[in-house]
Scaffold this motif. Structure first.
Motif, short mmCIF file in Angstrom:
data_model
loop_
_atom_site.label_atom_id
_atom_site.label_comp_id
_atom_site.label_asym_id
_atom_site.label_seq_id
_atom_site.Cartn_x
_atom_site.Cartn_y
_atom_site.Cartn_z
N ARG A 70 37.27 17.11 21.77
CA ARG A 70 37.62 17.61 23.10
C ARG A 70 38.98 18.29 23.05
N VAL A 72 41.27 22.33 23.90
CA VAL A 72 41.28 23.79 23.87
C VAL A 72 42.08 24.24 22.66
N THR A 85 40.52 31.97 22.09
CA THR A 85 40.65 30.59 22.55
C THR A 85 39.28 30.01 22.85
N ARG A 87 37.07 26.22 23.97
CA ARG A 87 37.13 24.87 24.50
C ARG A 87 36.03 24.02 23.88
N VAL A 96 37.15 30.66 26.12
CA VAL A 96 37.86 30.66 27.39
C VAL A 96 39.03 31.63 27.29
N GLU A 101 42.83 28.18 30.99
CA GLU A 101 43.31 26.88 30.52
C GLU A 101 44.20 27.08 29.31
N PRO A 103 46.14 26.17 25.81
CA PRO A 103 45.62 25.45 24.65
C PRO A 103 46.31 24.12 24.39
N ASP A 104 45.54 23.17 23.88
CA ASP A 104 46.10 21.91 23.39
C ASP A 104 46.60 22.08 21.96
#
Length: 313
Positions: A70, A72, A85, A87, A96, A101, A103-104
């Protein structure tokens, strides 16, 4: 692959979208780095590759590996046009926009590395240590990303997934040439720290030099500093009649000072440099990078009893 290198960007997009996933992975594995560089030699073609490959990550991954991932992820390759990017959520992977959103995880690498990643041919921890790849954000997500794909030598999509924790000390030794200390310190303050340290220690028993270790009975503790939380990683290395054993964490703590010949305290990046041939034990002691409490001669003898592969400069 040769037909793809001659295609226009639009034709390349069509080829990559239509390609059978297993056939695409196989083609990448079989291609040389030079062929892949030719494939992405201009921005238009590079954009085609990053757009399609990232959008097809779900198709190229081992299906069971997608579950549980889980977050981005953004891939960047220098030019803003060569970024995408995606998800990951509940087994689904979808493109996305950054506006949707943030990014992580941001991974900065070449397009060849992106292709090697989906083909199960990229050692992400080694590339990060060697600074050919930059990672910003969620380290656990970076490891999960690398573990999505079937390892080279196994069947694409259905083979054994890549184990990003399986790193070769010789590859690490090669990667560290010319890498600055600040970068190594930052890597070993990230989520990659336990991956690197545990793998290096776990492989040490396989590299005992029987002749040098003959008759030796030495127990040395290691306290590795540099964790962002201020804690210390603890290991104990025992050498007895040519055989080595490694204890970590609480098991290492159970071996008290009276049962050790010496305890070495150093920053984790200096330990990594020591075991990969980029720092000599004597130099490290003289410069204060390796602080030895107890029998220094025993600690030095332990260091010389291992023949961990080291790359020539």
């Amino acid at each position: 692959m040769s037909a793809w290198t001659r295609a226009t960007p639009d034709e390349l997009v069509a080829h990559l979208r239509a390609a059978d996933p297993a056939a695409l992975v196989h083609a990448i594995r079989e291609a040389s780095d030079e062929s892949l560089v030719t494939l992405v030699h201009d921005v238009g073609r590079g954009r085609a590759v990053v757009e399609v490959v990232t959008s097809r990550i779900g198709d190229l991954a081992v299906p069971a590996q997608r579950d549980g991932v889980r977050g981005v992820v953004r891939w960047e390759s220098g030019d803003p046009a060569l970024a995408a990017t995606v998800r990951f959520a509940d087994g689904v992977v979808e493109p996305v926009t950054d506006a949707e959103e943030g990014p992580d995880l941001v991974v900065r690498g070449s397009l060849v590395q992106l292709l090697r990643l989906v083909a199960g041919q990229l050692e992400i921890a080694v590339a990060y240590l060697g600074r050919s790849l930059e990672i910003e954000g969620d380290s656990a997500l970076a490891l999960a990303l690398a573990g999505l794909f079937a390892a080279d030598g196994t069947a694409p999509l259905t083979g054994v997934p890549v184990d990003p924790r399986d790193i070769d000390p010789l590859d690490v030794s090669r990667a560290l040439h010319g890498v600055d200390i600040d970068h190594l310190r930052s890597v070993l303050a990230s989520g990659f720290r336990p991956v690197v340290l545990d793998e290096i220690f776990s492989r040490m028993p396989a590299h005992v030099n029987g002749r040098k270790a003959a008759g030796a009975r030495i127990t040395v503790g290691f306290r590795l500093t540099g964790r962002p939380d201020g804690e210390v990683d603890r290991y104990v290395l025992r050498l007895s009649d040519g055989q080595a054993t490694v204890l970590a964490g609480e098991a290492a703590d159970a071996v008290g000072p009276d049962d050790r010949d010496a305890t070495v305290t150093c920053e984790a990046h200096d330990f990594l440099r020591l075991v990969t041939g980029h720092l000599s034990a004597i130099t490290g002691v003289l410069r204060g990078q390796l602080r030895v409490r107890g029998d220094k001669a025993a600690a030095l003898r332990l260091a010389t009893a291992f023949d961990i592969p080291k790359a020539a400069a």
